[in-house]
Design a protein around this motif. Structure first.
Motif, PDB file in Angstrom:
ATOM      1  N   LEU A  24      -0.700  47.574  23.741  1.00 27.71           N
ATOM      2  CA  LEU A  24      -0.673  46.401  22.866  1.00 27.71           C
ATOM      3  C   LEU A  24       0.707  46.193  22.247  1.00 27.71           C
ATOM      4  CD1 LEU A  24      -2.122  44.065  21.475  1.00 27.71           C
ATOM      5  CD2 LEU A  24      -2.808  45.677  19.680  1.00 27.71           C
ATOM      6  N   THR A  25       1.283  47.257  21.724  1.00 31.70           N
ATOM      7  CA  THR A  25       2.608  47.116  21.118  1.00 31.70           C
ATOM      8  C   THR A  25       3.673  46.878  22.185  1.00 31.70           C
ATOM      9  OG1 THR A  25       2.797  49.526  21.059  1.00 31.70           O
ATOM     10  CG2 THR A  25       2.114  48.433  19.027  1.00 31.70           C
ATOM     11  N   SER A  26       3.485  47.402  23.376  1.00 33.97           N
ATOM     12  CA  SER A  26       4.429  47.141  24.462  1.00 33.97           C
ATOM     13  C   SER A  26       4.440  45.666  24.829  1.00 33.97           C
ATOM     14  CB  SER A  26       4.079  47.973  25.703  1.00 33.97           C
ATOM     15  OG  SER A  26       4.285  49.339  25.465  1.00 33.97           O
ATOM     16  N   ILE A  27       3.258  45.079  24.937  1.00 34.18           N
ATOM     17  CA  ILE A  27       3.174  43.659  25.271  1.00 34.18           C
ATOM     18  C   ILE A  27       3.798  42.812  24.176  1.00 34.18           C
ATOM     19  CG2 ILE A  27       1.541  41.742  25.580  1.00 34.18           C
ATOM     20  CD1 ILE A  27      -0.294  43.789  27.034  1.00 34.18           C
ATOM     21  N   THR A  28       3.521  43.147  22.919  1.00 36.02           N
ATOM     22  CA  THR A  28       4.100  42.404  21.793  1.00 36.02           C
ATOM     23  C   THR A  28       5.616  42.499  21.803  1.00 36.02           C
ATOM     24  OG1 THR A  28       2.107  42.870  20.499  1.00 36.02           O
ATOM     25  CG2 THR A  28       4.058  42.136  19.289  1.00 36.02           C
ATOM     26  N   ALA A  29       6.137  43.689  22.002  1.00 34.71           N
ATOM     27  CA  ALA A  29       7.594  43.872  22.050  1.00 34.71           C
ATOM     28  C   ALA A  29       8.202  43.098  23.213  1.00 34.71           C
ATOM     29  CB  ALA A  29       7.930  45.357  22.157  1.00 34.71           C
ATOM     30  N   LEU A  30       7.529  43.092  24.353  1.00 30.69           N
ATOM     31  CA  LEU A  30       8.040  42.357  25.505  1.00 30.69           C
ATOM     32  C   LEU A  30       8.047  40.851  25.251  1.00 30.69           C
ATOM     33  CD1 LEU A  30       6.532  44.410  28.449  1.00 30.69           C
ATOM     34  CD2 LEU A  30       8.927  44.282  27.741  1.00 30.69           C
ATOM     35  N   LEU A  31       7.052  40.350  24.540  1.00 29.53           N
ATOM     36  CA  LEU A  31       7.052  38.923  24.186  1.00 29.53           C
ATOM     37  C   LEU A  31       8.233  38.591  23.276  1.00 29.53           C
ATOM     38  CD1 LEU A  31       3.246  38.234  23.643  1.00 29.53           C
ATOM     39  CD2 LEU A  31       4.712  37.339  25.457  1.00 29.53           C
ATOM     40  N   PHE A  32       8.484  39.446  22.280  1.00 29.27           N
ATOM     41  CA  PHE A  32       9.640  39.255  21.401  1.00 29.27           C
ATOM     42  C   PHE A  32      10.935  39.280  22.212  1.00 29.27           C
ATOM     43  CE2 PHE A  32       7.575  41.149  17.319  1.00 29.27           C
ATOM     44  CZ  PHE A  32       7.067  39.906  16.978  1.00 29.27           C
ATOM     45  N   LEU A  33      11.058  40.255  23.085  1.00 28.09           N
ATOM     46  CA  LEU A  33      12.274  40.381  23.893  1.00 28.09           C
ATOM     47  C   LEU A  33      12.443  39.185  24.832  1.00 28.09           C
ATOM     48  CD1 LEU A  33      12.213  44.177  24.781  1.00 28.09           C
ATOM     49  CD2 LEU A  33      13.884  42.997  23.339  1.00 28.09           C
ATOM     50  N   PHE A  34      11.349  38.696  25.395  1.00 24.12           N
ATOM     51  CA  PHE A  34      11.427  37.552  26.288  1.00 24.12           C
ATOM     52  C   PHE A  34      11.915  36.306  25.540  1.00 24.12           C
ATOM     53  CE2 PHE A  34       9.563  33.952  28.644  1.00 24.12           C
ATOM     54  CZ  PHE A  34      10.195  34.157  29.861  1.00 24.12           C
ATOM     55  N   CYS A  35      11.357  36.075  24.349  1.00 20.12           N
ATOM     56  CA  CYS A  35      11.823  34.941  23.528  1.00 20.12           C
ATOM     57  C   CYS A  35      13.306  35.093  23.200  1.00 20.12           C
ATOM     58  CB  CYS A  35      11.008  34.848  22.239  1.00 20.12           C
ATOM     59  SG  CYS A  35       9.298  34.359  22.482  1.00 20.12           S
ATOM     60  N   GLY A  36      13.699  36.305  22.844  1.00 16.80           N
ATOM     61  CA  GLY A  36      15.113  36.560  22.547  1.00 16.80           C
ATOM     62  C   GLY A  36      15.999  36.362  23.763  1.00 16.80           C
ATOM     63  N   ALA A  37      15.529  36.794  24.931  1.00 21.89           N
ATOM     64  CA  ALA A  37      16.312  36.638  26.159  1.00 21.89           C
ATOM     65  C   ALA A  37      16.475  35.165  26.522  1.00 21.89           C
ATOM     66  CB  ALA A  37      15.654  37.394  27.309  1.00 21.89           C
ATOM     67  N   LEU A  38      15.429  34.368  26.291  1.00 26.46           N
ATOM     68  CA  LEU A  38      15.525  32.939  26.590  1.00 26.46           C
ATOM     69  C   LEU A  38      16.550  32.248  25.691  1.00 26.46           C
ATOM     70  CD1 LEU A  38      11.826  31.781  27.128  1.00 26.46           C
ATOM     71  CD2 LEU A  38      13.606  32.077  28.838  1.00 26.46           C
ATOM     72  N   TYR A  39      16.569  32.621  24.422  1.00 21.64           N
ATOM     73  CA  TYR A  39      17.452  31.932  23.478  1.00 21.64           C
ATOM     74  C   TYR A  39      18.829  32.576  23.366  1.00 21.64           C
ATOM     75  CZ  TYR A  39      19.138  29.345  19.506  1.00 21.64           C
ATOM     76  OH  TYR A  39      19.884  28.542  18.697  1.00 21.64           O
ATOM     77  N   ALA A  40      19.002  33.778  23.881  1.00 20.96           N
ATOM     78  CA  ALA A  40      20.255  34.520  23.687  1.00 20.96           C
ATOM     79  C   ALA A  40      21.513  33.734  24.061  1.00 20.96           C
ATOM     80  CB  ALA A  40      20.207  35.851  24.437  1.00 20.96           C
TER      81      ALA A  40
END
Length: 146
Positions: A24-40
Motif C-alpha cells: 500500500l505504501t509502495s503504491i502511494t509513494a509511486l503515485l507521488f513520484l509519478f506526479c513529480g516526474a510528470l511535472y519535474a
C-alpha cells in the motif's frame, strides 16, 4: 525549492524507506513520484504549480503546448526519465504482501507535510479554484455586463 532542499531530500528518503515495507505504501509513494516526474521538467524551469500554470493547462492549444515543451531544457526531461527508471526498480524490489502497520503509520505521519502531498494538494485546490473562477467569468459574460 532550494529553501529546504536537504530537509526535503531526507524526508523523501525516509518516506521511500518506509514505503518499501509494504504494498500500500509502495503504491502511494509511486503515485507521488509519478506526479513529480510528470511535472519535474516544467517545475525545474518555471517553478511551483500555481493558478497561472493551471489556467495555462486548461486553456492551451496543442501548438502552444508544443512551444512550451520546446522551451524546457532537455536535461530537465532526464530527471523525469531517471525518476521513472527508479520507480520501476523500486516496484520490483518492494516487500510484497507485508503488512507492516508501523511503517504504514509512520509513512502517513511523515507524508502529512511532505512536498509530494503539498504538490498534489496545491494542484487539486488550484484547479478547483481556477475552474470555479472561470465558471464565474463565464456567467458574468453571459449577462452582458462589463
Amino acid at each position: 525549492t532550494e529553501k529546504n532542499t536537504t530537509g526535503n531530500v531526507l524526508l523523501l528518503f525516509f518516506l521511500l524507506l518506509l514505503a518499501h515495507r509494504n504494498t500500500l505504501t509502495s503504491i502511494t509513494a509511486l503515485l507521488f513520484l509519478f506526479c513529480g516526474a510528470l511535472y519535474a521538467p516544467a517545475g525545474m524551469t518555471y517553478g511551483k504549480i500555481n493558478n497561472s500554470v493551471i489556467v495555462a493547462w486548461l486553456q492551451t492549444t496543442a501548438d502552444e503546448a508544443a512551444e512550451f515543451t520546446g522551451m524546457i531544457p532537455v536535461y530537465h526531461f532526464l530527471v523525469s526519465v531517471t525518476v521513472l527508471v527508479f520507480m520501476v526498480i523500486f516496484w520490483q524490489t518492494h516487500h510484497r504482501g507485508h503488512r507492516n502497520w508501523l511503517a504504514l503509520l509512520l509513512f502517513v505521519l511523515c507524508s502529512v507535510n511532505s512536498w509530494p502531498l503539498r504538490m498534489v494538494k496545491a494542484t487539486v485546490v488550484g484547479t478547483t479554484d481556477t475552474l470555479r473562477e472561470m465558471q464565474h467569468y463565464k456567467q458574468l459574460s453571459q449577462h452582458g455586463a462589463d
